[in-house]
Design a protein around this motif. Structure first.
Motif, short mmCIF file in Angstrom:
data_model
loop_
_atom_site.label_atom_id
_atom_site.label_comp_id
_atom_site.label_asym_id
_atom_site.label_seq_id
_atom_site.Cartn_x
_atom_site.Cartn_y
_atom_site.Cartn_z
N ASN A 102 0.83 -1.20 0.00
CA ASN A 102 0.00 0.00 0.00
C ASN A 102 0.87 1.25 0.00
OD1 ASN A 102 -2.39 -1.46 0.17
ND2 ASN A 102 -2.40 -1.42 2.40
N PRO A 103 0.62 2.21 -0.90
CA PRO A 103 1.35 3.48 -0.82
C PRO A 103 1.08 4.16 0.53
CG PRO A 103 0.28 3.28 -2.95
CD PRO A 103 -0.23 2.15 -2.10
N ARG A 104 2.07 4.95 0.96
CA ARG A 104 1.95 5.67 2.23
C ARG A 104 1.57 7.13 1.97
NH1 ARG A 104 7.93 4.00 4.56
NH2 ARG A 104 7.58 1.74 4.62
N GLU A 142 -5.25 -3.32 -10.53
CA GLU A 142 -4.03 -3.00 -9.79
C GLU A 142 -4.23 -2.03 -8.64
OE1 GLU A 142 -1.41 -4.77 -10.29
OE2 GLU A 142 -2.23 -5.79 -12.06
N SER A 143 -5.41 -1.42 -8.53
CA SER A 143 -5.65 -0.49 -7.41
C SER A 143 -5.43 -1.21 -6.09
CB SER A 143 -7.09 0.01 -7.47
OG SER A 143 -7.43 0.66 -6.24
N CYS A 144 -4.75 -0.56 -5.15
CA CYS A 144 -4.54 -1.20 -3.85
C CYS A 144 -5.79 -1.09 -2.99
CB CYS A 144 -3.33 -0.62 -3.14
SG CYS A 144 -3.67 0.87 -2.20
N ALA A 145 -6.74 -0.26 -3.43
CA ALA A 145 -8.07 -0.18 -2.80
C ALA A 145 -8.12 0.58 -1.49
CB ALA A 145 -8.70 -1.57 -2.64
N GLN A 146 -7.08 1.33 -1.16
CA GLN A 146 -7.13 2.14 0.08
C GLN A 146 -8.06 3.33 -0.05
OE1 GLN A 146 -3.24 2.71 2.56
NE2 GLN A 146 -2.65 2.92 0.43
N CYS A 147 -8.06 3.99 -1.24
CA CYS A 147 -8.82 5.22 -1.41
C CYS A 147 -10.14 4.90 -2.12
CB CYS A 147 -8.05 6.24 -2.24
SG CYS A 147 -6.31 6.36 -1.84
N THR A 148 -11.22 5.46 -1.60
CA THR A 148 -12.54 5.20 -2.18
C THR A 148 -12.60 5.63 -3.66
OG1 THR A 148 -13.40 5.69 -0.01
CG2 THR A 148 -15.01 5.48 -1.78
N LYS A 168 -6.96 13.53 -5.78
CA LYS A 168 -7.66 13.40 -4.50
C LYS A 168 -7.26 12.16 -3.71
CE LYS A 168 -11.75 15.90 -6.16
NZ LYS A 168 -11.31 16.17 -7.55
N THR A 169 -6.24 11.48 -4.16
CA THR A 169 -5.95 10.18 -3.53
C THR A 169 -4.52 10.12 -3.00
OG1 THR A 169 -5.49 9.42 -5.76
CG2 THR A 169 -7.63 8.85 -4.85
N ILE A 170 -4.20 9.02 -2.31
CA ILE A 170 -2.88 8.89 -1.68
C ILE A 170 -1.79 8.85 -2.75
CG2 ILE A 170 -1.42 7.38 -0.27
CD1 ILE A 170 -3.95 6.51 1.24
N CYS A 171 -2.00 8.12 -3.82
CA CYS A 171 -1.01 8.11 -4.88
C CYS A 171 -1.70 8.44 -6.20
CB CYS A 171 -0.27 6.76 -4.95
SG CYS A 171 -1.07 5.50 -5.95
N VAL A 172 -0.95 8.46 -7.30
CA VAL A 172 -1.54 8.91 -8.56
C VAL A 172 -2.05 7.78 -9.44
CG1 VAL A 172 -0.25 11.08 -8.61
CG2 VAL A 172 0.70 9.04 -9.72
N LEU A 173 -2.15 6.54 -8.92
CA LEU A 173 -2.73 5.48 -9.76
C LEU A 173 -4.14 5.87 -10.19
CD1 LEU A 173 -2.49 1.70 -9.56
CD2 LEU A 173 -4.76 2.69 -9.62
N SER A 174 -4.86 6.48 -9.30
CA SER A 174 -6.23 6.90 -9.59
C SER A 174 -6.24 7.91 -10.75
CB SER A 174 -6.81 7.52 -8.31
OG SER A 174 -8.11 7.95 -8.51
N ASP A 175 -5.36 8.89 -10.69
CA ASP A 175 -5.24 9.88 -11.77
C ASP A 175 -4.88 9.18 -13.09
OD1 ASP A 175 -4.39 10.80 -9.11
OD2 ASP A 175 -4.34 12.78 -10.04
S1 SF4 Z 1 -4.82 5.99 -5.42
FE1 SF4 Z 1 -3.03 4.76 -4.92
S2 SF4 Z 1 -3.15 4.52 -2.70
FE2 SF4 Z 1 -5.19 5.15 -3.37
S3 SF4 Z 1 -6.32 3.23 -3.72
FE3 SF4 Z 1 -5.44 3.86 -5.68
S4 SF4 Z 1 -3.52 2.71 -5.75
FE4 SF4 Z 1 -4.16 2.73 -3.61
#
Ligand code: SF4
Ligand SMILES: Cc1cc2nc3c(=O)[nH]c(=O)nc-3n(C[C@H](O)[C@H](O)[C@H](O)COP(=O)(O)O)c2cc1C
Ligand code: FES
Lengths: 446, 167
Positions: free
Chosen positions: A195-197, A351-357, A396-403
């Motif tokens: 999980n990204p920090r 591949e989303s780690c699923a931490q962020c909604t 809006k999320t912990i890392c940029v995978l969402s972007d």
């Molecule tokens: S944005 Fe990054 S930290 Fe958040 S759920 Fe997606 S992969 Fe995980």
């Protein structure tokens, strides 16, 4: 294109010079090609002086973000009495990117040497080379090279007889794109879920095992010995467009192109010549339609944009995209853009780690809507919904995978809207027209 | 190691040479937990998959709970939580490979192995076929991973020959 292959006359092989030459793989062979001179030189310099050379060269990170490498190294406090770590990011999982794999397969000692120099510069006693688990051949090559370097006393408790501790270990990943994100990679080494920090704290303050840590890409570290051998000025002079982008870069090309493979060119090289000359242009009877130039996470370019691009950090931005990791995915006129984009968002959903909604829900929902459109059951409102979801997924999320998942959707709808609308209007179904059902079936197995 | 008591036939992985190898790996990290991924790899190499009993053994060896180990195992796609076929075949179908015809390669593997569906093992226990996300070899589409080997430039036509070579 596989190796050995002859470099194109317009390439500038620095990092790739010995690709395809099996003798360059061994320690003896690498030394015969000038290997480990740079490490010897570095160990005789104060660490700050090594950092200065890298700073002056203008080298920027090749892992995706393009952060200046020397500056990153200078964030590590010297002599703070804490253990320092260097992580080498060899997770290479960004669709379209396959350059680090070739560096490790063909010139593993170049990376060992780059790691050793980087570790010395930032005062890291230990380096972990984190290699994705699927890279079995690169892992074998790197493990063999590290073992040879230990046996020869080049690294270890008394590196090259200087009394300096430079330990290097290979750490094998286990399947997870997200572990390429720097803090997820550190969690993975620590034996945790990847999980990204949340940042801050940044790795230079509190990284691996909560100690000061620097993370660099394979290609970034491999460039360093060349910079020490030939000087910062030599590297800086290799720049065809913008002085902020220096040196050579290994670009990967894949998809619907005559000669896929890795090509090393000077920063600022015309993308048009890269695509048509080096990579041989489209397949017979086809025409290029779109390029995703920097790995799958950057905006899609139209051909007009791609053909006007100079290949450096600024040049890709000026033409609506980003350099990213330097992996160009080329799509031709036989491909359905909605179908290709749907498969990409499925990748991010998987591949989303699923931490962020926003990411967990957004990647899945986006994929569901796109699959529906591809199957011919979409509505025009779906396009607005997609753009609205993408907006909620960005920044809006912990890392940029969402972007990264939102990017191809937004740029795809912007630049190829007619293809989405045609599917919705029922003029053509991608799945039927293209004869494929992998997307639909992948849905069943996910 | 409560799970061991449930299955008296469980044979520990970390004995003899493998225990020594684990000790060498432990030296590389400042915490025992950091040896978790390498330890799980050793289990999978020895047994072909990672059972609940093995998770308990790994936990005991590294001073962490079985539940914690399971939490990590389930995060990563490469650890098998069930036995798989003798040949574990992974075909990349992410966009760069899909646009190069990876879906036809998947079909060919399913047809020629007798695997009915993705993820199922063929009746003879020989093959399991799955789709995989980008293997980092997109210029050599379609790459297919068979156990620890990557085969590049696979087309549907080459599949029978590749399978015949797996003896
Ligand atoms: S944005 Fe990054 S930290 Fe958040 S759920 Fe997606 S992969 Fe995980
Ligand atoms: C989702 C995600 C995946 C990433 N994957 C990789 C990767 O596989 N390899 C890599 O070098 N960098 C990857 N990065 C970038 C790293 O976080 C980091 O910026 C990089 O390793 C720093 O090295 P550099 O400064 O030498 O480029 C990824 C980033 C994100 C957000
Ligand atoms: S997309 Fe198939 S190997 Fe990268």
């Amino acid at each position: 294109m596989g190796y050995p292959h002859k470099p194109h006359p317009r390439e500038t092989p620095v990092i790739s010079k010995h690709f395809g030459d099996p003798e360059a793989r061994s320690l003896a062979g690498w030394k015969a090609r000038g290997g480990y001179r740079a490490l010897e030189q570095a160990l005789a310099m104060p660490p700050a002086a090594v950092i200065d050379v890298v700073k002056n060269s203008g080298l920027r990170g090749r892992g995706g973000a393009g952060f200046p490498t020397g500056l990153k190294w200078s964030f590590m406090k010297q002599d703070d009495g804490k253990p320092h770590y260097l992580c080498c990011n060899a997770d290479e999982s960004e669709p379209g990117t396959f350059k680090d794999r070739e560096i490790m397969r063909w010139t593993p000692h170049a990376l060992v040497e780059g790691c050793a120099i980087g570790a010395y510069a930032i005062g890291a006693q230990r380096t972990y080379i984190y290699i994705r688990g699927e890279f079995t051949e690169p892992i074998r090559a790197m493990e063999a090279a590290v073992a040879e370097a230990y046996a020869a006393g080049l690294i270890g408790g008394n590196a090259m007889g200087t009394g300096k501790q430079v330990d290097i270990h290979v750490h094998k990943g286990a399947g997870a794109y997200i572990c390429g994100e720097e803090t997820a990679l550190m969690n993975s080494i620590e034996g945790r879920r990847g999980n990204p920090r949340v940042k801050p704290p940044f790795p230079a303050v509190s990284g691996l095992f909560a100690q000061p840590t620097t993370i660099n890409n394979v290609e970034t570290l491999t460039a360093v010995p060349h910079i020490l051998n030939n000087g910062a000025e030599w590297y800086k002079a290799m720049s065809l467009s913008n002085p902020k982008s220096t040196g050579t870069k290994l670009f990967s090309a894949c998809g619907n192109i005559a000669k896929p493979g890795n090509y090393e060119v000077v920063m600022g090289f015309p993308f048009r010549d890269f695509l048509y000359d080096l990579c041989g242009g489209p397949l017979p009877g086809r025409k290029f339609k779109a390029v995703i130039p920097g790995g799958s996470s950057v905006p899609i370019q139209t051909m007009a944009e791609a053909e006007a691009t100079l290949m450096d950090y600024e040049g890709f931005v000026a033409q609506g995209s980003m350099l990213g990791s330097g992996g160009a995915i080329v799509l031709d006129d036989a491909q359905s853009m909605p179908r290709m984009i749907a498969r990409l968002t499925r990748f991010y959903a998987h591949e989303s780690c699923a931490q962020c909604t926003q990411c967990r829900e957004g990647t899945a929902w986006t994929t569901k809507i796109l699959d529906r459109i591809v199957a011919g059951h979409g509505t025009f409102e779906d396009l607005d919904t997609l753009l609205s979801i993408a907006d909620n997924m960005t920044g809006k999320t912990i890392c940029v995978l969402s972007d990264s998942c939102a990017t191809p959707v937004v740029s795809g709808i912007q630049k190829f809207r007619d293809e989405f609308e045609a599917l919705i209007a029922g003029r053509r179904s991608s799945t039927v027209a293209m004869g494929g059902h992998a997307v639909a079936r992948a849905g069943a197995s996910a | 190691m409560s799970a061991h008591a449930e299955d008296a036939r469980y044979e520990p992985v970390f004995v003899g040479e493998r225990r020594k190898r684990l000790d060498v790996i432990l030296e590389r990290y400042p915490t025992k937990q950091a040896a978790l991924l390498p330890a799980l790899w050793m289990v999978q190499e020895a047994r072909g998959w990672v059972s609940e009993d093995a998770m308990a053994e790994v936990g005991a060896a590294l001073g962490i709970t079985q539940a914690y180990v399971k939490g990590v195992v389930t995060f990563y796609t490469m650890y098998h939580q069930h036995p798989v076929g003798k040949y574990f075949i992974q075909v990349c179908t992410t966009t760069p490979c899909l646009c190069s015809g990876a879906d036809k390669v998947v079909d060919a593997f399913l047809d020629h192995t007798g695997c009915k569906e993705l993820g199922l093992t063929s009746p003879d226990g020989k093959y399991t076929v799955i789709e995989v996300e980008c293997l980092g070899a997109c210029g050599f589409a379609t790459p297919v991973q068979v156990n620890a080997d990557t085969i590049e430039n696979v087309t549907a036509e080459k599949v029978p020959e590749i399978l015949a070579g797996l003896k």
